[in-house]
Design an enzyme around this catalytic site. Structure first.
Site, PDB file in Angstrom:
ATOM      1  N   HIS A  99     -11.744  -4.236   9.059  1.00  0.00           N
ATOM      2  CA  HIS A  99     -12.381  -4.232   7.736  1.00  0.00           C
ATOM      3  C   HIS A  99     -13.648  -3.384   7.741  1.00  0.00           C
ATOM      4  O   HIS A  99     -14.515  -3.588   6.913  1.00  0.00           O
ATOM      5  CB  HIS A  99     -12.759  -5.661   7.317  1.00  0.00           C
TER       6      HIS A  99
ATOM      7  N   GLU B 133       0.806  -1.229   0.000  1.00  0.00           N
ATOM      8  CA  GLU B 133       0.000   0.000   0.000  1.00  0.00           C
ATOM      9  C   GLU B 133       0.831   1.267   0.000  1.00  0.00           C
ATOM     10  O   GLU B 133       0.558   2.211  -0.752  1.00  0.00           O
ATOM     11  CB  GLU B 133      -0.972   0.014   1.189  1.00  0.00           C
TER      12      GLU B 133
END
Lengths: 326, 324
Positions: free
Chosen positions: A129, A60
């Site tokens: 999440h 990322e």
């Protein structure tokens, strides 16, 4: 009038952007995956190839740097995080580099980068999440933050974000993806920095954004049945905040409930409350400013707990009614 | 490959420009004239000079907190650099960046970051764009041995190698990350071996031998121009001054005078000068004339910086820079 789902509206915006501007590049984990980004990137790689639609390895921070570098060298980069929780891994590139670059180098360069992060809450996905991180990014100078609540705004704001020329954090909520609304064909823009009054009312202003707008609209219906007239303000952009619209609505109704899908402490709802409290309007309010948001706790997994963790229409309607009785 | 006398003289002049500029900055910091933190490049001149000699204005260079040498080697304007170090509005970053954040759109230096390894993935991204638009432009990431401890380094190397991007990774191994010797920070201090694991053509060279750097750099840059993929060059070198500021860090116990003396005896500029004189490409007289000319240019840069105004301080002016 043609209706599309929210996901189809995003897909159409991406296709049109790639089609009409060869500087546009889409990069991010899962753009070719059948499940990561829903149906939003369907058909794009087949159409535009793997040089403009890039599914990178899970790196990322590195990939965010890559998107910044490409933007500095002339790309209009769209960088996607299918679960925005993973944006924490890229904080150095987002906050230290993308956000600072333009100012730090005296305006010599712009970073035309749209950072598209998706909130995945619900479905027992738990604390890593499910996070809604709008406040984190809105806090950083040099970033703009948008959060559409429907397909029309999503398409228009995505196009505006890519054309803006500065880093824009574009935040989706997966709970929006199957909602349908009228979406015009072709390219159009929804201006960054402008909210919208979705429903006019005279007793109370409810300020909200993204998926939470839909819970608020349902709560407003419920309140109408009880004789309460609710004005619903959809922020659409978190930063720069449309203070004028908020203050105008609150001046009219004299009461305000702020409903944010993020955490309360040091967050978006606190910022809006402060904007109101900083003006003489605070002395004219008929009731104290009221905030509804997530509790100061990580998102739980169990559905039983999720049900009480996220603000729902019942809770919102009850809050509005209590405020009116006060 | 024979290097022409003209190129050799050019390398010499560039190294002297960096050296004399940095030594002037050291002097001005000591006198309290300059207050922005300056990480000086003295001793490492051969690296930036040798690499940038094969680059064009439309090639990108990304730099670090120790940025002055890269800016000068890429052809940046000494007046704008000095003005930035004085944090004046005429500086290359208009007084908003200081010594660690310098830029030149015209010379292909989009910026330098103070975050260790920060610009490595960004250089890879510029290479991604270059590979997409065609042409033969390349991107160079300069970084130190300390950057090899950061995750961004590994992510960037993997992606560049995976996509065969036109980027050259230049590691300036000056044996210290701030105060820490490289053996105390890396389990494997043979850095080019780490790069090899990513299937990058990698090598370790004497970073104080400008000719070696020039030839190695040229081959890597050619390879990138022909779109044959990225390369990794580890240049062994040494910073004469401390991590930041004009001191030598010997008094602080970070290194010994003996170690410093040994490296100062390997002065890259003296070595090239000796070779040029031996080959009769340069006389002592010409060498001192070059030095005098550069000193005069630096005098001009300092005068320019001193008489330049500070950036306007009103809030509107600050906000205007945020969102153009």
């Amino acid at each position: 009038m043609r209706e599309l789902t929210y996901a189809q509206a995003i897909n159409e915006a991406l296709r049109l952007l790639l089609e009409t501007d060869d500087r546009v590049m889409l990069i991010g984990q899962g753009v070719t995956s059948p499940w990561y980004v829903g149906t939003t990137t369907a058909g794009l790689i087949e159409r535009f190839g793997n040089r403009r639609v890039i599914d990178p390895p899970v790196s990322e921070n590195g990939i965010t740097g890559v998107a910044i570098g490409a933007a500095l060298a002339g790309s209009r980069s769209i960088l996607v995080f299918p679960r925005m929780d993973f944006m924490y891994l890229a904080m150095d590139q987002i906050a230290n580099h993308a956000a600072n670059w333009h100012a730090m180098f005296g305006g010599e360069y712009c970073v035309p980068l749209t950072i598209w992060g998706i909130i995945n809450r619900g479905g027992e996905q738990a604390a890593q999440h499910s996070q809604a991180l709008q406040a984190i990014f809105a806090h950083i100078p040099g970033l703009k933050v948008v959060m559409p609540s429907n397909g029309y705004d999503a398409k228009g704001l995505l196009i505006s974000s890519v054309r803006d020329g500065n880093p824009v954090v574009f935040i989706d909520d997966r709970w929006l993806y199957n909602l349908r609304c009228v979406v015009p064909e072709g390219l159009y823009q929804v201006p960054i920095g402008k909210g919208a009054v979705l429903r006019e009312g005279k007793d109370v202003s409810v300020i909200t954004s993204s998926y939470t707008v839909h819970e608020v609209l349902k709560a407003a219906d419920e309140c109408r049945g009880k004789g309460i007239s609710v004005e619903v303000v959809d922020l659409r952009t978190i930063k720069p905040l449309d203070s004028e619209l908020i203050l105008g609505s609150v001046r009219k109704t004299g009461r305000v409930v702020i409903v944010d899908g993020g955490w309360k402490a040091f967050g978006v709802s606190g910022e809006i409350a402060a904007r109101i409290a900083e003006t003489p309007l605070i002395r004219e309010l008929k009731a104290p400013i009221c905030r509804l948001s997530l509790p100061d706790a990580p998102a739980p997994a169990s559905t039983a707990l999720e049900d009480v963790y996220y603000p729902r229409k019942e809770q919102i309607a009850a809050t509005i009614q209590r405020l009116l009785e006060a | 490959m024979d290097v022409s006398a003209e190129t050799l003289i050019k390398l010499y002049v560039t190294m002297q420009r960096i050296r004399l500029f940095e030594e002037r900055v050291a002097d001005l910091v000591s006198k309290g004239e300059i207050t922005t933190p300056c990480h000086l490049y003295t001793g490492q001149e051969a690296v930036a000079t040798g690499i940038c000699a094969s680059l064009r204005n439309d090639d990108y260079v990304f730099s670090t907190h120790r940025s002055h040498g890269h800016y000068i080697a890429k052809g940046g304007d000494l007046r704008k650099l000095m003005a930035e170090i004085y944090c004046k509005s005429t500086g290359c970053s208009k007084g908003r960046g200081g010594s660690m954040h310098i830029t030149s759109a015209e010379k292909g230096l989009p910026g330098s970051s103070a975050i260790v390894a920060g610009t490595i993935p960004i250089a890879v991204g510029a290479a991604l764009r270059l590979s997409a638009v065609g042409g033969d432009g390349v991107s160079v990431a300069f970084f130190g041995d300390g950057a090899v401890c950061e995750g961004a380094f590994y992510e960037a190397l993997n992606f560049a190698s995976l996509k065969k991007l036109p980027v050259i990774f230049v590691c300036e191994n000056n044996l210290f990350s701030t105060h820490m010797p490289v053996e105390d920070s890396l389990a494997n201090p043979i850095i080019y071996k780490i790069a090899e694991a990513f299937k990058l053509p990698s090598c370790r060279i004497d970073g104080n031998d400008v000719l070696k750097v020039y030839k190695t750099g040229q081959a890597a840059i050619e390879r990138a121009r022909k779109r044959k993929g990225p390369s990794f060059i580890e240049c062994m070198t040494y910073r004469w001054r401390g991590h930041v500021g004009p001191n030598y860090d010997v008094d602080k116990g970070i290194r010994t005078q003996k170690e410093l003396d040994r490296w100062m005896a390997k002065d890259p500029i003296k070595a090239l000068e000796k070779m040029l004189i031996a080959k009769r490409f340069l006389t002592n007289g010409e060498a001192s004339k070059i030095v005098t000319g550069i000193e005069r240019e630096i005098d001009g840069a300092v005068a320019f910086a001193k008489k330049s105004p500070y950036p306007p301080s009103d809030e509107m002016e600050i906000i205007r820079y945020l969102f153009r």
